[in-house]
Scaffold this active site. Structure first.
Site, PDB file in Angstrom:
ATOM      1  N   SER A  19       0.806  -1.232   0.000  1.00  0.00           N
ATOM      2  CA  SER A  19       0.000   0.000   0.000  1.00  0.00           C
ATOM      3  C   SER A  19       0.840   1.284   0.000  1.00  0.00           C
ATOM      4  O   SER A  19       0.519   2.212  -0.750  1.00  0.00           O
ATOM      5  CB  SER A  19      -0.980  -0.004   1.172  1.00  0.00           C
ATOM      6  OG  SER A  19      -1.924  -1.025   0.963  1.00  0.00           O
ATOM      7  N   LYS A  68      -9.896  -4.999  10.459  1.00  0.00           N
ATOM      8  CA  LYS A  68     -11.027  -4.407   9.735  1.00  0.00           C
ATOM      9  C   LYS A  68     -12.310  -4.365  10.576  1.00  0.00           C
ATOM     10  O   LYS A  68     -13.091  -3.430  10.472  1.00  0.00           O
ATOM     11  CB  LYS A  68     -11.283  -5.158   8.428  1.00  0.00           C
ATOM     12  CG  LYS A  68     -10.170  -4.969   7.404  1.00  0.00           C
ATOM     13  CD  LYS A  68     -10.505  -5.656   6.103  1.00  0.00           C
ATOM     14  CE  LYS A  68      -9.316  -5.669   5.170  1.00  0.00           C
ATOM     15  NZ  LYS A  68      -9.590  -6.259   3.869  1.00  0.00           N
ATOM     16  N   ASN A  89     -12.101  -0.873   5.778  1.00  0.00           N
ATOM     17  CA  ASN A  89     -10.684  -0.838   5.407  1.00  0.00           C
ATOM     18  C   ASN A  89     -10.170   0.588   5.211  1.00  0.00           C
ATOM     19  O   ASN A  89      -8.989   0.793   5.001  1.00  0.00           O
ATOM     20  CB  ASN A  89     -10.405  -1.686   4.151  1.00  0.00           C
ATOM     21  CG  ASN A  89     -10.890  -1.018   2.882  1.00  0.00           C
ATOM     22  OD1 ASN A  89     -11.744  -0.134   2.928  1.00  0.00           O
ATOM     23  ND2 ASN A  89     -10.354  -1.429   1.761  1.00  0.00           N
ATOM     24  N   GLY A 132     -16.543 -15.937   5.427  1.00  0.00           N
ATOM     25  CA  GLY A 132     -15.959 -15.088   6.468  1.00  0.00           C
ATOM     26  C   GLY A 132     -16.048 -13.617   6.085  1.00  0.00           C
ATOM     27  O   GLY A 132     -16.858 -13.220   5.242  1.00  0.00           O
ATOM     28  N   GLY A 133     -15.181 -12.816   6.694  1.00  0.00           N
ATOM     29  CA  GLY A 133     -15.207 -11.369   6.478  1.00  0.00           C
ATOM     30  C   GLY A 133     -14.964 -10.988   5.024  1.00  0.00           C
ATOM     31  O   GLY A 133     -15.588 -10.047   4.513  1.00  0.00           O
ATOM     32  N   LEU A 218      -9.204 -13.840  -4.239  1.00  0.00           N
ATOM     33  CA  LEU A 218      -9.033 -12.539  -3.588  1.00  0.00           C
ATOM     34  C   LEU A 218      -7.603 -12.371  -3.073  1.00  0.00           C
ATOM     35  O   LEU A 218      -7.115 -11.261  -2.910  1.00  0.00           O
ATOM     36  CB  LEU A 218     -10.014 -12.364  -2.420  1.00  0.00           C
ATOM     37  CG  LEU A 218     -11.503 -12.398  -2.756  1.00  0.00           C
ATOM     38  CD1 LEU A 218     -12.323 -11.957  -1.542  1.00  0.00           C
ATOM     39  CD2 LEU A 218     -11.854 -11.522  -3.952  1.00  0.00           C
ATOM     40  N   GLY A 242      -5.761 -11.482  -6.783  1.00  0.00           N
ATOM     41  CA  GLY A 242      -6.318 -10.224  -6.280  1.00  0.00           C
ATOM     42  C   GLY A 242      -5.408  -9.010  -6.340  1.00  0.00           C
ATOM     43  O   GLY A 242      -5.692  -8.014  -5.676  1.00  0.00           O
TER      44      GLY A 242
HETATM   45  P1  ATR Z   1     -11.497 -13.546   6.268  1.00  0.00           P
HETATM   46  O1  ATR Z   1     -11.737 -12.285   7.051  1.00  0.00           O
HETATM   47  O2  ATR Z   1     -10.211 -13.551   5.480  1.00  0.00           O
HETATM   48  O3  ATR Z   1     -12.681 -13.935   5.440  1.00  0.00           O
HETATM   49  P2  ATR Z   1     -12.325 -15.478   8.187  1.00  0.00           P
HETATM   50  O4  ATR Z   1     -13.469 -14.601   8.557  1.00  0.00           O
HETATM   51  O5  ATR Z   1     -11.546 -16.155   9.262  1.00  0.00           O
HETATM   52  O6  ATR Z   1     -11.245 -14.667   7.349  1.00  0.00           O
HETATM   53  O7  ATR Z   1     -12.861 -16.563   7.146  1.00  0.00           O
HETATM   54  C1  ATR Z   1     -12.024 -17.533   6.592  1.00  0.00           C
HETATM   55  C2  ATR Z   1     -12.825 -18.338   5.583  1.00  0.00           C
HETATM   56  O8  ATR Z   1     -11.963 -19.357   5.013  1.00  0.00           O
HETATM   57  C3  ATR Z   1     -13.990 -19.094   6.191  1.00  0.00           C
HETATM   58  O9  ATR Z   1     -15.016 -19.198   5.234  1.00  0.00           O
HETATM   59  C4  ATR Z   1     -13.372 -20.478   6.478  1.00  0.00           C
HETATM   60  O10 ATR Z   1     -14.308 -21.540   6.555  1.00  0.00           O
HETATM   61  P3  ATR Z   1     -15.049 -21.852   7.973  1.00  0.00           P
HETATM   62  O11 ATR Z   1     -16.092 -20.800   8.111  1.00  0.00           O
HETATM   63  O12 ATR Z   1     -15.590 -23.211   7.790  1.00  0.00           O
HETATM   64  O13 ATR Z   1     -13.986 -21.769   9.025  1.00  0.00           O
HETATM   65  C5  ATR Z   1     -12.523 -20.632   5.254  1.00  0.00           C
HETATM   66  N1  ATR Z   1     -11.462 -21.635   5.457  1.00  0.00           N
HETATM   67  C6  ATR Z   1     -10.359 -21.503   6.224  1.00  0.00           C
HETATM   68  N2  ATR Z   1      -9.593 -22.633   6.145  1.00  0.00           N
HETATM   69  C7  ATR Z   1     -10.261 -23.492   5.309  1.00  0.00           C
HETATM   70  C8  ATR Z   1      -9.994 -24.803   4.809  1.00  0.00           C
HETATM   71  N3  ATR Z   1      -8.885 -25.469   5.141  1.00  0.00           N
HETATM   72  N4  ATR Z   1     -10.894 -25.362   3.953  1.00  0.00           N
HETATM   73  C9  ATR Z   1     -12.018 -24.692   3.576  1.00  0.00           C
HETATM   74  N5  ATR Z   1     -12.318 -23.432   4.019  1.00  0.00           N
HETATM   75  C10 ATR Z   1     -11.456 -22.836   4.869  1.00  0.00           C
END
Ligand code: ATR
Length: 277
Positions: A19, A68, A89, A132-133, A218, A242
């Protein structure tokens, strides 16, 4: 002496952030007198660090992982897209001293897909991997492009169902697990899970990508991510990471702060050339 307006990105870790470089180029390109630094800020020091930044004359901040959600709570007022994404962000100090929170990630993605890669989102069937987020931040801006439908697939199925329910008012959206995808096909598959950089991808059925379908991760990296490779192996028309989204979300933040739109194409080209060299 010219006093430079102060901007920064806070994150943890932040050492490898691109950034400061991106905003320096934007500032040169648009003749804006500003400085932009990266500052290591652990979550527990977030509010103190932001208070300190703005009380010392700071004009605007970017916040990245894992800050965030904290930035979302910190902001005095939020744009609608930030409100919905529950993550911020970009923070900008207003004339009355209040702090505006925005989320430019989703519009950054949409701009990269449509303007930089010439894709049409209207009428397309979209699959988002992860609930997730990162997923939450892109759903509303994608719906604004009149897409036909969005499916959210996630390892934890309940999270996909809940996220889909939250955005039901925006358009046709469903949640499911990876095993429930069956024989559906999608025009665009977006990886918003955190798996890619660890070299993994979620378990995906074959033939998930429609003819001339596109994959977008992403995440970005100097080497193709695991999901970008999956797209290539599955004959994606384009399989993208991304980096473009990163530059576009930065341009949108720059616009919020300075009221001027920098040109993103030369910056994307430069960063791409550097990682390929
Ligand atoms: P971010 O803010 O980057 O979205 P997060 O809120 O922790 O981070 O979300 C991570 C995402 O990656 C979630 O959808 C997670 O799935 P779960 O909700 O089941 O935890 C997904 N994720 C992380 N590791 C994974 C894996 N090994 N296989 C499939 N999905 C995964």
């Amino acid at each position: 002496m010219i006093l430079l307006d102060k901007y920064a990105v806070f994150g943890h870790p932040i050492k490898h952030s691109k950034s400061p470089r991106i905003h320096k180029i934007f500032a040169e390109q648009t003749s804006q007198a500003l400085e932009y630094i990266a500052q290591e800020v652990p979550a527990e020091q977030f509010s103190t660090a932001v208070d300190c930044f703005f009380s010392n004359g700071g004009k605007g901040l970017n916040c990245t992982i894992p800050l965030k959600e904290l930035a979302w709570s910190y902001a005095d007022l939020k744009t609608e897209r930030a409100q919905l994404s529950k993550a911020v962000n970009t923070l900008a100090i207003q004339n009355d001293g209040s702090i505006l929170g925005d989320n430019t990630d989703g519009i950054g993605l949409v701009t990269d897909l449509m303007r930089n890669h010439g894709l049409t989102l209207a009428g397309s069937k979209i699959l988002i991997l992860g609930a997730g987020g990162a997923s939450r931040g892109i759903i509303a801006p994608i719906f604004e492009q009149s897409v036909a439908s969005i499916v959210i697939a996630n390892r934890t199925v309940d999270k996909a169902l809940n996220l889909a329910a939250e955005f039901q008012h925006k358009g046709h959206i469903n949640g499911c697990g990876f095993n429930d995808l069956g024989s559906q096909q999608f025009d665009l598959i977006i990886n918003a899970t955190s798996t890619s950089l660890s070299g993994q991808i979620p378990p995906l059925p074959r033939h998930l990508l429609a003819n001339k379908g596109v994959c977008y991760d992403l995440a970005y990296s100097n080497e193709p991510t695991a999901f970008v490779r999956w797209g290539e192996e599955n004959q994606a028309l384009k399989s993208l990471d991304g980096l473009g989204m990163l530059v576009e979300q930065a341009a949108e933040a720059f616009f919020i702060w300075r009221g001027i739109r920098p040109e993103t194409a030369p910056v994307i080209q430069l960063l791409n050339a550097e990682r390929n060299s």
